[in-house]
Scaffold this motif. Structure first.
Motif, PDB file in Angstrom:
ATOM      1  N   VAL A  24       0.831  -1.200   0.000  1.00 16.21           N
ATOM      2  CA  VAL A  24       0.000   0.000   0.000  1.00 16.21           C
ATOM      3  C   VAL A  24       0.869   1.255   0.000  1.00 16.21           C
ATOM      4  O   VAL A  24       1.970   1.259   0.549  1.00 16.21           O
ATOM      5  CB  VAL A  24      -0.957   0.030   1.212  1.00 16.21           C
ATOM      6  N   PRO A  25       0.401   2.341  -0.628  1.00 15.93           N
ATOM      7  CA  PRO A  25       1.187   3.573  -0.666  1.00 15.93           C
ATOM      8  C   PRO A  25       1.041   4.447   0.574  1.00 15.93           C
ATOM      9  O   PRO A  25       1.827   5.380   0.764  1.00 15.93           O
ATOM     10  CB  PRO A  25       0.621   4.299  -1.897  1.00 15.93           C
ATOM     11  N   CYS A  26       0.056   4.164   1.415  1.00 17.38           N
ATOM     12  CA  CYS A  26      -0.205   5.023   2.568  1.00 17.38           C
ATOM     13  C   CYS A  26       0.499   4.502   3.819  1.00 17.38           C
ATOM     14  O   CYS A  26       0.909   3.345   3.875  1.00 17.38           O
ATOM     15  CB  CYS A  26      -1.706   5.132   2.823  1.00 17.38           C
ATOM     16  N   PRO A  27       0.629   5.335   4.836  1.00 18.07           N
ATOM     17  CA  PRO A  27       1.239   4.876   6.094  1.00 18.07           C
ATOM     18  C   PRO A  27       0.391   3.809   6.778  1.00 18.07           C
ATOM     19  O   PRO A  27      -0.838   3.826   6.687  1.00 18.07           O
ATOM     20  CB  PRO A  27       1.292   6.156   6.944  1.00 18.07           C
ATOM     21  N   VAL A  28       1.065   2.870   7.443  1.00 19.91           N
ATOM     22  CA  VAL A  28       0.386   1.820   8.198  1.00 19.91           C
ATOM     23  C   VAL A  28       0.854   1.901   9.649  1.00 19.91           C
ATOM     24  O   VAL A  28       2.044   1.745   9.934  1.00 19.91           O
ATOM     25  CB  VAL A  28       0.690   0.418   7.638  1.00 19.91           C
ATOM     26  N   LEU A  29      -0.085   2.162  10.559  1.00 17.40           N
ATOM     27  CA  LEU A  29       0.224   2.211  11.983  1.00 17.40           C
ATOM     28  C   LEU A  29      -0.099   0.856  12.583  1.00 17.40           C
ATOM     29  O   LEU A  29      -1.253   0.417  12.563  1.00 17.40           O
ATOM     30  CB  LEU A  29      -0.592   3.303  12.674  1.00 17.40           C
ATOM     31  N   THR A  30       0.919   0.161  13.099  1.00 15.20           N
ATOM     32  CA  THR A  30       0.705  -1.148  13.706  1.00 15.20           C
ATOM     33  C   THR A  30       0.643  -1.003  15.222  1.00 15.20           C
ATOM     34  O   THR A  30       1.455  -0.322  15.829  1.00 15.20           O
ATOM     35  CB  THR A  30       1.822  -2.135  13.321  1.00 15.20           C
TER      36      THR A  30
END
Length: 300
Positions: free
Chosen positions: A281-287
């Motif tokens: 995915v191109p967007c940020p991922v907050l885990t």
């Protein structure tokens, strides 16, 4: 409310690291947090890790994401550490400085000394005792910076980790005035529905998709009580591809997801799925996870 007082960006002077700097700095400015830039060095004359920030600050000012005053008020500390194992050094620094959020790029330099390449980033995400904001280092155009978020996606498998991700996303949405999208992917043979739903046959509920939608709606009502708009979505197929397709079709600005779901062979949000999403995915991922350091101070 979100509680983020200290943000860490590991930096190795590659495009992936440079790409994540605006996200970390914009968040620090919006949340009045201290900003740390860490370079894990393999030599004593390592470059100063915060040297790229003046250009990043100028870019954010031009974009109008945060004010010049807020940007200049951010306390910034550039730190170099000798390499004792990159991921281990990042985690050790985060513990020592009581970091609330780690933001990192997921690609780095090639070769034996590569820094934020997939294996290192995945190790940081898997072992982190605090939330990690991951951003893929390649992609067309600049990713949205915090302050322009309109839609936040939460993939849900109804585990406690996924529910915590939903609660964090709701607080994130309140802060940025965004919508939360709850997505459940019905996988073949998956026993991923909540216990109270799976105790009744799918036929009585109208099929697994309708059962999942009802369970998502119940979760959405709880998050909506926090004052954020919530939409629910159900897809069928393999989890990671369906999540990626949703992001592209719905113009998602950020994802909040857990790093581990239910135990067993049919785990949904196990690391492999989370890592696959981060890679594509191109967007940020907050885990996030339901244990360890939290950025959420919320009365449930």
């Amino acid at each position: 409310m979100l509680v983020i007082d200290r943000i860490l960006v590991p930096h190795d002077f590659t495009p992936a690291s440079v790409r994540v700097l605006p996200h970390g700095l914009a968040l620090a400015a919006r949340m009045e947090a201290r900003f740390y830039v860490l370079h894990v060095a393999d030599r004593s004359d390592a470059p100063y890790p915060a040297r790229a920030l003046p250009a990043v600050r100028e870019r954010l000012q031009q974009a109008g994401v945060v004010s010049e005053e807020a940007l200049r008020a951010v306390p910034i500390e550039g730190v170099s550490r000798k390499d004792g194992g990159v991921a281990e050094t990042i985690h050790r620094f985060a513990r020592e400085e009581e970091i609330d959020l780690i933001a990192l790029g997921t690609r780095g330099r090639k070769g034996a000394r590569r820094f934020l390449t997939g294996s290192v980033a995945e190790t940081v995400i898997r072992r982190a005792e605090r939330p990690v904001l991951a951003l893929r280092g390649e992609g067309a155009g600049a990713p949205p910076v915090p302050g322009t978020l309109d839609r936040i996606l939460v993939p849900v498998d109804f585990s406690e980790d996924a529910r915590e991700a939903g609660r964090v996303a709701a607080e994130w949405a309140r802060f940025f005035d965004a919508q939360v999208d709850l997505l459940h992917v019905v996988t073949g043979g998956s026993a991923s529905l909540p216990d109270q739903a799976s105790s009744v046959s799918d036929e009585e509920h109208g099929g697994p998709e309708k059962t999942a939608r009802r369970a998502l709606a119940a979760m959405g009502r709880g998050l909506g009580a926090l004052g954020v708009p919530v939409a629910v979505h159900v897809r069928t197929g393999a989890a990671a591809p369906r999540i990626t397709e949703f992001v592209e079709a719905e113009e998602t600005d950020a994802i909040v997801m857990s790093t581990q779901g239910r135990a067993g062979l049919e785990r949904f949000l196990l690391g492999s799925v989370t890592e696959a999403v981060i890679r594509h995915v191109p967007c940020p991922v907050l885990t996030v996870r339901s244990y360890g350091r939290s950025i959420r101070a919320l009365a449930d």
